[in-house]
Design a protein around this motif. Structure first.
Motif, PDB file in Angstrom:
ATOM      1  N   TRP A  11       0.822  -1.210   0.000  1.00 51.65           N
ATOM      2  CA  TRP A  11       0.000   0.000   0.000  1.00 51.65           C
ATOM      3  C   TRP A  11       0.860   1.266   0.000  1.00 51.65           C
ATOM      4  N   THR A  12       1.999   1.212   0.709  1.00 48.69           N
ATOM      5  CA  THR A  12       2.906   2.367   0.711  1.00 48.69           C
ATOM      6  C   THR A  12       3.455   2.621  -0.688  1.00 48.69           C
ATOM      7  N   ALA A  13       3.865   1.537  -1.363  1.00 51.16           N
ATOM      8  CA  ALA A  13       4.380   1.680  -2.737  1.00 51.16           C
ATOM      9  C   ALA A  13       3.285   2.171  -3.684  1.00 51.16           C
ATOM     10  N   LEU A  14       2.066   1.656  -3.500  1.00 48.99           N
ATOM     11  CA  LEU A  14       0.951   2.102  -4.339  1.00 48.99           C
ATOM     12  C   LEU A  14       0.656   3.587  -4.128  1.00 48.99           C
ATOM     13  N   HIS A  15       0.787   4.027  -2.894  1.00 51.66           N
ATOM     14  CA  HIS A  15       0.493   5.433  -2.600  1.00 51.66           C
ATOM     15  C   HIS A  15       1.461   6.365  -3.314  1.00 51.66           C
ATOM     16  N   SER A  16       2.733   5.984  -3.337  1.00 54.04           N
ATOM     17  CA  SER A  16       3.711   6.819  -4.047  1.00 54.04           C
ATOM     18  C   SER A  16       3.406   6.859  -5.546  1.00 54.04           C
TER      19      SER A  16
ATOM     20  N   ASN B 274     -11.283  11.839  -7.797  1.00 61.17           N
ATOM     21  CA  ASN B 274     -12.078  10.639  -7.519  1.00 61.17           C
ATOM     22  C   ASN B 274     -11.186   9.445  -7.211  1.00 61.17           C
ATOM     23  N   LEU B 275     -10.056   9.371  -7.889  1.00 60.23           N
ATOM     24  CA  LEU B 275      -9.133   8.257  -7.668  1.00 60.23           C
ATOM     25  C   LEU B 275      -8.579   8.286  -6.248  1.00 60.23           C
ATOM     26  N   LEU B 276      -8.273   9.478  -5.746  1.00 58.34           N
ATOM     27  CA  LEU B 276      -7.774   9.599  -4.372  1.00 58.34           C
ATOM     28  C   LEU B 276      -8.803   9.104  -3.359  1.00 58.34           C
TER      29      LEU B 276
ATOM     30  N   SER C  92     -10.676   4.913   0.591  1.00 55.17           N
ATOM     31  CA  SER C  92     -11.790   4.087   1.054  1.00 55.17           C
ATOM     32  C   SER C  92     -11.443   2.603   0.950  1.00 55.17           C
ATOM     33  N   ALA C  93     -10.768   2.210  -0.154  1.00 52.38           N
ATOM     34  CA  ALA C  93     -10.330   0.815  -0.296  1.00 52.38           C
ATOM     35  C   ALA C  93      -9.278   0.481   0.758  1.00 52.38           C
ATOM     36  N   HIS C  94      -8.391   1.437   1.044  1.00 46.84           N
ATOM     37  CA  HIS C  94      -7.354   1.256   2.065  1.00 46.84           C
ATOM     38  C   HIS C  94      -7.989   0.972   3.427  1.00 46.84           C
ATOM     39  N   GLN C  95      -9.006   1.729   3.772  1.00 46.91           N
ATOM     40  CA  GLN C  95      -9.680   1.540   5.055  1.00 46.91           C
ATOM     41  C   GLN C  95     -10.390   0.196   5.119  1.00 46.91           C
ATOM     42  N   ARG C  96     -11.113  -0.171   4.062  1.00 45.30           N
ATOM     43  CA  ARG C  96     -11.808  -1.464   4.036  1.00 45.30           C
ATOM     44  C   ARG C  96     -10.821  -2.616   4.127  1.00 45.30           C
ATOM     45  N   PHE C  97      -9.689  -2.486   3.446  1.00 44.51           N
ATOM     46  CA  PHE C  97      -8.705  -3.569   3.394  1.00 44.51           C
ATOM     47  C   PHE C  97      -8.186  -3.892   4.790  1.00 44.51           C
ATOM     48  N   PHE C  98      -7.695  -2.890   5.504  1.00 46.81           N
ATOM     49  CA  PHE C  98      -7.095  -3.160   6.807  1.00 46.81           C
ATOM     50  C   PHE C  98      -8.148  -3.467   7.866  1.00 46.81           C
ATOM     51  N   ARG C  99      -9.355  -2.952   7.703  1.00 48.55           N
ATOM     52  CA  ARG C  99     -10.428  -3.352   8.604  1.00 48.55           C
ATOM     53  C   ARG C  99     -10.726  -4.837   8.418  1.00 48.55           C
TER      54      ARG C  99
ATOM     55  N   LYS D 268      -6.964  -5.569  -5.592  1.00 48.89           N
ATOM     56  CA  LYS D 268      -6.844  -5.739  -7.043  1.00 48.89           C
ATOM     57  C   LYS D 268      -7.689  -4.704  -7.783  1.00 48.89           C
ATOM     58  N   ARG D 269      -8.822  -4.394  -7.222  1.00 47.77           N
ATOM     59  CA  ARG D 269      -9.711  -3.419  -7.865  1.00 47.77           C
ATOM     60  C   ARG D 269      -9.057  -2.040  -7.914  1.00 47.77           C
ATOM     61  N   ILE D 270      -8.414  -1.629  -6.826  1.00 48.60           N
ATOM     62  CA  ILE D 270      -7.787  -0.305  -6.822  1.00 48.60           C
ATOM     63  C   ILE D 270      -6.554  -0.283  -7.726  1.00 48.60           C
ATOM     64  N   ILE D 271      -5.884  -1.419  -7.873  1.00 44.30           N
ATOM     65  CA  ILE D 271      -4.742  -1.492  -8.795  1.00 44.30           C
ATOM     66  C   ILE D 271      -5.216  -1.296 -10.235  1.00 44.30           C
ATOM     67  N   MET D 272      -6.323  -1.947 -10.597  1.00 44.32           N
ATOM     68  CA  MET D 272      -6.851  -1.790 -11.949  1.00 44.32           C
ATOM     69  C   MET D 272      -7.352  -0.365 -12.186  1.00 44.32           C
ATOM     70  N   MET D 273      -7.773   0.306 -11.130  1.00 43.70           N
ATOM     71  CA  MET D 273      -8.187   1.697 -11.269  1.00 43.70           C
ATOM     72  C   MET D 273      -6.990   2.624 -11.435  1.00 43.70           C
ATOM     73  N   MET D 274      -5.925   2.337 -10.681  1.00 43.01           N
ATOM     74  CA  MET D 274      -4.742   3.198 -10.732  1.00 43.01           C
ATOM     75  C   MET D 274      -3.976   3.052 -12.033  1.00 43.01           C
ATOM     76  N   PHE D 275      -3.935   1.831 -12.548  1.00 42.70           N
ATOM     77  CA  PHE D 275      -3.176   1.560 -13.775  1.00 42.70           C
ATOM     78  C   PHE D 275      -4.111   0.980 -14.836  1.00 42.70           C
ATOM     79  N   PRO D 276      -5.030   1.783 -15.352  1.00 38.82           N
ATOM     80  CA  PRO D 276      -5.985   1.255 -16.338  1.00 38.82           C
ATOM     81  C   PRO D 276      -5.283   0.845 -17.624  1.00 38.82           C
ATOM     82  N   LEU D 277      -5.664  -0.321 -18.133  1.00 43.00           N
ATOM     83  CA  LEU D 277      -5.073  -0.784 -19.382  1.00 43.00           C
ATOM     84  C   LEU D 277      -5.545   0.089 -20.535  1.00 43.00           C
TER      85      LEU D 277
END
Length: 696
Positions: A212-217, A321-323, A328-335, A401-410
């Motif tokens: 998540w830290t690497a994704l944030h950068s 919107n991406l932020l 929100s995904a970050h919060q759901r993940f660790f919860r 995986k969903r947030i990864i596909m959003m961050m790096f759309p093909l």
């Protein structure tokens, strides 16, 4: 309860089951029941249930009773000086500041001024502002100490503090307008099970933190690029409409747009002429990259069609919107990881409660149904027919995986390229290998089902191009191929001499064979054609996304807590599930395969599907099932106490696996097992992990 059984059978109606229209003749008298969801309902003809109910009551002359049970549903309310629900904005941007339920409850009371009104709830007022919908209390309005309305009353409470609240409560009790009752907790037991840890989940938590830290950068870098792109396109749109770039900032944005993306390796000319013709030509070439004739709107394979739709949505997403989606995904993940670390403890406590002769109720908030549906859709499983997985779907894995596909759309898939198998997250690498074997006779590459479907529909792949917004080149020096014209009308070549229009190239090109995405040659001459540049870019992005998804698969993230609890405590035959989900994952032995598989199926019920929670409640109260699992959807209106009137009078052990964000919701859920007329009070066990944030 009141002894009116015959009357109830003949004159009690459910508004949600009746047709829209006048009910005064068909139902002249009786009791009309309506849920809060029904109260805000309307049909295609814009007829509302609220108007229908008011007309049935008789309007202003109605002097009967309006009972608002569980009235905390209407506490999200903000009123103006006239006592009407507040709105903000104007025109198309106008919106209510109150919930639709609260707005309709207020309107119902205003339309029936002579009606008697009863407000009933255990958590109706968490804050003084929640009193806004209780206009019949007589605390504000004409003839009271606060004639200006509710806002004057609220200001007084804020100014005078807790003492004023107590005085108002005493006043209401003295005039018979308030009746407050509470059950004794003398028979209840409370235990805080603190410091729960799981070594596997802890190690998983630490590894996930690094990802998540690497994704944030990476996210910050991408948001910067998206913002620059959007600003530049906005400036370009203004310029092409005749607004000359006057500020230095606009000029910088236009130069950034004329220069290719920073990821592009094509040579750039430092002395590019900043003129409208060059800008229009570049916008045209950007459009060629934004869409592709090989990504058609409709496909015989619904799974592929849904995948393409999601990728297009991700490509068009704004930075802001991406932020929000990321955090929100970050919060759901660790919860989810915190909850997963407590599941083993919850299962052991539940089994011990059963061994001790008690029955068990487990409370949580989230079910993971949305992620299960997404995984089923990606695997091509029909919701009605059902299907099977190799293992339980993991909600945190799907979120990541969903947030990864959003961050790096093909980017749009180039023509003749077989899409990567990881786009369907539930397909294994073995399937990918099988799909890439060569046929012994022809030596041609086999394609998986979706790709075959896509090739069959190649004749209609220009459907999207017809819907694309076309750029008008008639008034500029740019032709339809994206080349500059000279002053004499002749074509002037762009600096990339070999570049041709992708549309023109596709018209005369036939697909001889298809290749896998990872077989694209990265050394293709990107200056020769747009298609080459597309293919190289497509492989680079696919490799980046695959790398991230492989890292996620390496975490071995846990399954949904609800699915684990359901299956490890005896399955659907022994566990009553009181949730809002309609489908679930059940572990079953498949005789044809000779192994246990995870079946994705519709929840079965003997009666109506909307009564499934009632049926499960009855199974638990009768003793047929001794374990019940509660979610937020069943935290109100369900009685699970050791009632003297039911067969199952074993003591309840209420295990709270996940606490809600709101204290009101926690009180509502805990109140399911501690109610009047019970033989014994429940034993509450609150499970807290060793994560510092959850302890706080």
């Amino acid at each position: 309860d009141l002894g009116f059984c015959d009357y109830a059978e003949r004159y009690c109606y459910n508004l949600g089951k009746l047709r829209y229209g006048d009910l005064t003749e068909s139902h002249p008298e009786g009791v009309m029941f309506a849920t809060y969801s029904t109260l805000i309902g309307k049909n295609r003809q814009k007829e509302t249930r609220l108007d229908q109910l008011i007309k049935w009551c008789g309007g202003e002359d109605f002097d009967g009773l309006v009972m608002l049970d569980e009235c905390h549903k209407a506490k999200t309310i903000e009123l103006d000086a006239n006592g009407d629900p507040k709105t903000e904005g104007r025109g198309a941007k106008k919106r209510d500041k109150s919930s639709q339920t609260a707005k309709n409850v207020v309107n119902l009371q205003q339309a029936l001024p002579r009606a008697r009104v009863v407000y009933c709830s255990a958590t109706s007022v968490s804050h003084p502002k929640n009193l806004g919908f209780m206009s019949r209390l007589g605390l504000w309005g004409p003839g009271t100490e606060h004639p200006s309305g509710f806002n004057q009353f609220l200001d007084g409470l804020k100014r005078l503090g807790t003492g004023a609240m107590e005085l108002h409560a005493m006043h209401l009790k003295s005039i018979g307008a308030l009746c407050a009752r509470t059950l004794s907790y003398e028979s209840c037991e409370f235990e805080l099970v603190d410091g729960i840890s799981d070594e596997k989940v802890s190690a998983m938590y630490n590894k996930a933190s690094d990802i998540w830290t690497a994704l944030h950068s990476q996210l910050l870098d991408r948001c910067t690029k998206l913002k620059c792109r959007d600003d530049a396109m906005e400036s370009a749109a203004k310029w092409t409409e005749g607004v000359e770039p006057t500020t230095e900032e606009m000029l910088v944005q236009l130069r950034q747009l004329l220069n290719r993306d920073s990821d592009s390796e094509s040579d750039q000319d430092e002395d590019d002429k900043l003129d409208k013709d060059s800008l229009l030509m570049h916008i045209h070439q950007l459009e060629l990259h934004q869409d592709s004739d090989s990504e058609n709107d409709q496909d015989e394979d619904d799974t592929l069609d849904e995948e393409r739709r999601r990728r297009r949505t991700n490509r068009e997403r704004k930075a802001k919107n991406l932020l929000g989606l990321f955090w929100s995904a970050h919060q759901r993940f660790f919860r989810s990881l915190c909850i997963a670390s407590k599941v083993d403890t919850a299962i052991s406590l539940a089994k011990k409660a059963l061994d001790d002769g008690n029955c068990c109720v487990i409370g949580l908030q989230s079910t993971g149904e949305a992620r299960s549906k997404g995984a089923a859709a990606a695997a091509g499983i029909n919701e009605d027919a059902g299907g099977s997985f190799e293992d339980f779907v993991s909600a945190p894995k799907e979120d990541l995986k969903r947030i990864i596909m959003m961050m790096f759309p093909l980017p749009p898939k180039p023509r003749g390229v077989i899409a990567p198998v990881f786009l369907s997250v539930n397909k294994s690498d073995d399937e990918d290998t099988e799909n890439r074997t060569l046929t012994p006779k022809t030596g041609e590459m086999k394609m998986y089902k979706g790709e075959e479907s896509e090739m069959k529909t190649s004749a209609r792949r220009s459907s999207r191009s017809g819907r694309r917004k076309n750029v008008n080149y008639s008034d500029s020096n740019v032709d339809e191929d994206g080349n500059l014209r000279s002053s004499k009308g002749e074509k002037r070549k762009h600096r990339n001499k070999g570049r041709k229009s992708a549309n023109k190239e596709r018209k005369g090109t036939k697909i001889s064979k298809s290749i896998q995405w990872d077989e694209i040659d990265l050394n293709l001459d990107t200056s020769a054609s747009v298609e080459n540049e597309r293919m190289v870019e497509y492989r680079k992005v696919c490799e980046k996304v695959k790398g991230w998804l492989d890292d996620v698969d390496g975490l071995a993230l846990p399954a949904n807590p609800l699915d684990r609890l359901l299956n490890e405590l005896g399955g659907p035959d022994k566990v009553a599930e009181l949730t809002g989900r309609s489908k679930r994952q059940v572990s079953r032995f498949d005789e044809s395969r000779g192994k246990t598989v995870i079946v994705y199926e519709v929840r079965k019920v003997s009666g109506r599907s909307d009564q499934i929670n009632i049926e499960e409640r009855n199974n638990f109260q009768s003793g047929k099932k001794l374990v019940a699992i509660l979610s937020d959807a069943a935290s109100t209106g369900i009685s699970l106490q050791a009632d003297k009137r039911v067969n199952n009078q074993k003591r309840r052990v209420h295990i709270t696996l996940e606490l809600p964000w709101s204290a009101d919701k926690a009180i509502q859920q805990l109140g399911r097992t501690h109610r009047a007329n019970q033989t014994s009070g429940p034993i509450y066990k609150f499970l807290i992990s060793d994560v510092g944030g959850e302890k706080r």
